[in-house]
Design a protein around this motif. Structure first.
Motif, PDB file in Angstrom:
ATOM      1  N   LEU A  11     -14.492  71.937 -27.448  1.00  0.00           N
ATOM      2  CA  LEU A  11     -13.775  72.837 -26.550  1.00  0.00           C
ATOM      3  C   LEU A  11     -12.594  72.125 -25.913  1.00  0.00           C
ATOM      4  N   SER A  12     -11.446  72.768 -25.930  1.00  0.00           N
ATOM      5  CA  SER A  12     -10.288  72.265 -25.187  1.00  0.00           C
ATOM      6  C   SER A  12     -10.338  72.830 -23.777  1.00  0.00           C
ATOM      7  N   ALA A  13      -9.789  72.119 -22.830  1.00  0.00           N
ATOM      8  CA  ALA A  13      -9.807  72.588 -21.438  1.00  0.00           C
ATOM      9  C   ALA A  13      -8.584  72.075 -20.697  1.00  0.00           C
ATOM     10  N   ILE A  14      -7.976  72.970 -19.931  1.00  0.00           N
ATOM     11  CA  ILE A  14      -6.841  72.615 -19.075  1.00  0.00           C
ATOM     12  C   ILE A  14      -7.279  72.805 -17.623  1.00  0.00           C
ATOM     13  N   PRO A  15      -7.509  71.729 -16.866  1.00  0.00           N
ATOM     14  CA  PRO A  15      -7.885  71.885 -15.453  1.00  0.00           C
ATOM     15  C   PRO A  15      -6.777  72.600 -14.687  1.00  0.00           C
ATOM     16  N   LEU A  16      -7.161  73.559 -13.846  1.00  0.00           N
ATOM     17  CA  LEU A  16      -6.184  74.366 -13.123  1.00  0.00           C
ATOM     18  C   LEU A  16      -6.173  74.070 -11.628  1.00  0.00           C
ATOM     19  N   TYR A  17      -7.315  74.108 -10.977  1.00  0.00           N
ATOM     20  CA  TYR A  17      -7.348  73.861  -9.539  1.00  0.00           C
ATOM     21  C   TYR A  17      -8.749  73.454  -9.100  1.00  0.00           C
ATOM     22  N   THR A  18      -8.814  72.862  -7.921  1.00  0.00           N
ATOM     23  CA  THR A  18     -10.083  72.433  -7.326  1.00  0.00           C
ATOM     24  C   THR A  18     -10.368  73.293  -6.111  1.00  0.00           C
ATOM     25  N   GLU A  19     -11.589  73.774  -6.004  1.00  0.00           N
ATOM     26  CA  GLU A  19     -11.966  74.646  -4.899  1.00  0.00           C
ATOM     27  C   GLU A  19     -12.515  73.863  -3.711  1.00  0.00           C
ATOM     28  N   THR A  20     -12.312  74.418  -2.531  1.00  0.00           N
ATOM     29  CA  THR A  20     -12.919  73.875  -1.322  1.00  0.00           C
ATOM     30  C   THR A  20     -14.405  74.228  -1.319  1.00  0.00           C
ATOM     31  N   THR A  21     -15.239  73.262  -0.947  1.00  0.00           N
ATOM     32  CA  THR A  21     -16.674  73.514  -0.823  1.00  0.00           C
ATOM     33  C   THR A  21     -16.982  73.929   0.611  1.00  0.00           C
ATOM     34  N   VAL A  22     -17.811  74.964   0.764  1.00  0.00           N
ATOM     35  CA  VAL A  22     -18.137  75.478   2.103  1.00  0.00           C
ATOM     36  C   VAL A  22     -19.648  75.607   2.253  1.00  0.00           C
ATOM     37  N   THR A  58     -23.325  75.508  -9.071  1.00  0.00           N
ATOM     38  CA  THR A  58     -22.155  75.063  -9.838  1.00  0.00           C
ATOM     39  C   THR A  58     -21.621  73.704  -9.399  1.00  0.00           C
ATOM     40  N   LEU A  59     -22.259  73.075  -8.417  1.00  0.00           N
ATOM     41  CA  LEU A  59     -21.780  71.792  -7.915  1.00  0.00           C
ATOM     42  C   LEU A  59     -22.594  70.661  -8.552  1.00  0.00           C
ATOM     43  N   ASP A  60     -21.892  69.606  -8.921  1.00  0.00           N
ATOM     44  CA  ASP A  60     -22.518  68.483  -9.616  1.00  0.00           C
ATOM     45  C   ASP A  60     -23.123  67.525  -8.579  1.00  0.00           C
ATOM     46  N   TRP A  61     -24.336  67.871  -8.133  1.00  0.00           N
ATOM     47  CA  TRP A  61     -24.977  67.095  -7.073  1.00  0.00           C
ATOM     48  C   TRP A  61     -25.654  65.836  -7.618  1.00  0.00           C
ATOM     49  N   ALA A 109     -31.474  86.176   5.741  1.00  0.00           N
ATOM     50  CA  ALA A 109     -32.839  86.343   6.276  1.00  0.00           C
ATOM     51  C   ALA A 109     -33.269  85.186   7.159  1.00  0.00           C
ATOM     52  N   GLY A 110     -32.403  84.189   7.323  1.00  0.00           N
ATOM     53  CA  GLY A 110     -32.720  83.054   8.188  1.00  0.00           C
ATOM     54  C   GLY A 110     -33.578  81.999   7.537  1.00  0.00           C
ATOM     55  N   ILE A 111     -33.637  81.971   6.180  1.00  0.00           N
ATOM     56  CA  ILE A 111     -34.481  81.003   5.472  1.00  0.00           C
ATOM     57  C   ILE A 111     -33.822  79.630   5.398  1.00  0.00           C
ATOM     58  N   GLY A 112     -32.511  79.594   5.304  1.00  0.00           N
ATOM     59  CA  GLY A 112     -31.806  78.325   5.165  1.00  0.00           C
ATOM     60  C   GLY A 112     -30.311  78.537   5.049  1.00  0.00           C
ATOM     61  N   LEU A 113     -29.591  77.467   4.689  1.00  0.00           N
ATOM     62  CA  LEU A 113     -28.144  77.518   4.509  1.00  0.00           C
ATOM     63  C   LEU A 113     -27.821  77.331   3.030  1.00  0.00           C
ATOM     64  N   LEU A 114     -26.583  77.548   2.670  1.00  0.00           N
ATOM     65  CA  LEU A 114     -26.178  77.475   1.265  1.00  0.00           C
ATOM     66  C   LEU A 114     -24.818  76.809   1.150  1.00  0.00           C
ATOM     67  N   VAL A 115     -24.701  75.858   0.233  1.00  0.00           N
ATOM     68  CA  VAL A 115     -23.436  75.168  -0.025  1.00  0.00           C
ATOM     69  C   VAL A 115     -22.892  75.636  -1.378  1.00  0.00           C
ATOM     70  N   VAL A 116     -21.673  76.180  -1.376  1.00  0.00           N
ATOM     71  CA  VAL A 116     -21.079  76.750  -2.598  1.00  0.00           C
ATOM     72  C   VAL A 116     -19.566  76.556  -2.586  1.00  0.00           C
ATOM     73  N   PRO A 117     -18.905  76.743  -3.734  1.00  0.00           N
ATOM     74  CA  PRO A 117     -17.435  76.821  -3.731  1.00  0.00           C
ATOM     75  C   PRO A 117     -16.989  78.019  -2.895  1.00  0.00           C
ATOM     76  N   GLN A 118     -15.832  77.907  -2.266  1.00  0.00           N
ATOM     77  CA  GLN A 118     -15.361  78.952  -1.355  1.00  0.00           C
ATOM     78  C   GLN A 118     -15.248  80.311  -2.032  1.00  0.00           C
ATOM     79  N   SER A 119     -14.854  80.347  -3.313  1.00  0.00           N
ATOM     80  CA  SER A 119     -14.696  81.625  -3.994  1.00  0.00           C
ATOM     81  C   SER A 119     -16.013  82.383  -4.091  1.00  0.00           C
TER      82      SER A 119
END
Length: 258
Positions: A69-80, A112-115, A139-149
């Protein structure tokens, strides 16, 4: 495949969080005769879809296997970090991974984050999807870390998010099977990279046109004609002839005796 056989439509895959609207609009303006079909695909399945021919190209999340697969990186997202609106984290502009040390942080199976190691304390079970994890945050179970999009995609009125430092970031790329770089793939690459409609990249160059001959004959070697009323500079009608015409003393005229 070299692009000589043009398919009826261009199939563009995209993973959740990517909004391809701008590029689709430009495509429709430049290639109105070739429809573009959008194919939504989960991030974990995007590479397999491209390999199996389910799409001609796609917006994916890196990393991808560059073997085929060829790939052209376009942009990096902010993690929130996604938090309830009554969470104390809403009092600050951004949070750090250390701020989550005592929090339960959900880690969905489609993360989707490479932890190397997710922050906070793990929940008893991993949610199946990011969308499910958002419901658990509400529901108050916990928090979530994801890309901003993704935080925007699954937005709820009772939740908000804050930028999170000290954690991995997700990168978006345009990818396609290397052996299937068709003419239409090249066209879409040009659109994503911002090439103008007049760009010749990926298209056969226009052969140079022969230069037109100059009408004034400057390069033909023909002598110039004197302008009206002006004497020629050379030959028998040169400067001396002009002087004699004005009544000067030319040779052969007898002189008067004193």
């Amino acid at each position: 495949m070299t692009g000589s056989e043009v398919p009826l439509a261009f199939r563009l895959a995209y993973v959740p969080g990517v909004t391809p609207t701008k590029w689709v609009r430009i495509w429709n303006e430049r290639l109105p005769g070739t429809p573009l079909t959008l194919v939504g695909v989960p991030a974990a399945e995007a590479a397999a879809l491209l390999r199996d021919g389910g799409a001609d190209a796609g917006f994916v999340r890196l990393p991808v296997d560059r073997t085929d697969l060829s790939a052209i990186p376009l942009y990096t997202e902010t993690t929130v970090v996604v938090i309830p609106k009554d969470h104390e984290g809403t009092a600050v502009e951004e949070m750090s991974a250390e701020d989550l040390a005592e929090e339960i942080v959900l880690h969905p199976l489609d993360d989707t984050l490479d932890w190397e190691r997710p922050p906070g304390r793990p929940a008893f079970e991993r949610p199946a999807t990011t969308e499910d994890a958002v419901e658990l945050v509400a529901a108050g179970i916990g928090l979530l870390v994801v890309p901003q999009s993704l935080a925007r995609l699954y937005h709820r009125k009772d939740l908000t998010y804050r930028p999170l430092t000290g954690v991995p970031e997700s990168r978006i790329a345009l990818s396609w099977p290397e052996e299937k770089t068709t003419h239409l793939v090249e066209e879409f690459i040009g659109i994503v990279r911002g090439r103008t409609v007049n760009s010749t990249r990926g298209r056969p160059p226009t052969p140079p046109q022969p230069k037109a001959k100059r009408a004034d004959g400057k390069k033909s070697g023909a002598p110039r004609k004197p302008a009206a009323g002006k004497p020629s500079r050379g030959g028998a009608g040169g400067a001396k002839g002009a002087k004699n015409a004005k009544g000067g003393t030319g040779r052969g005229k007898p002189r008067r005796r004193p």
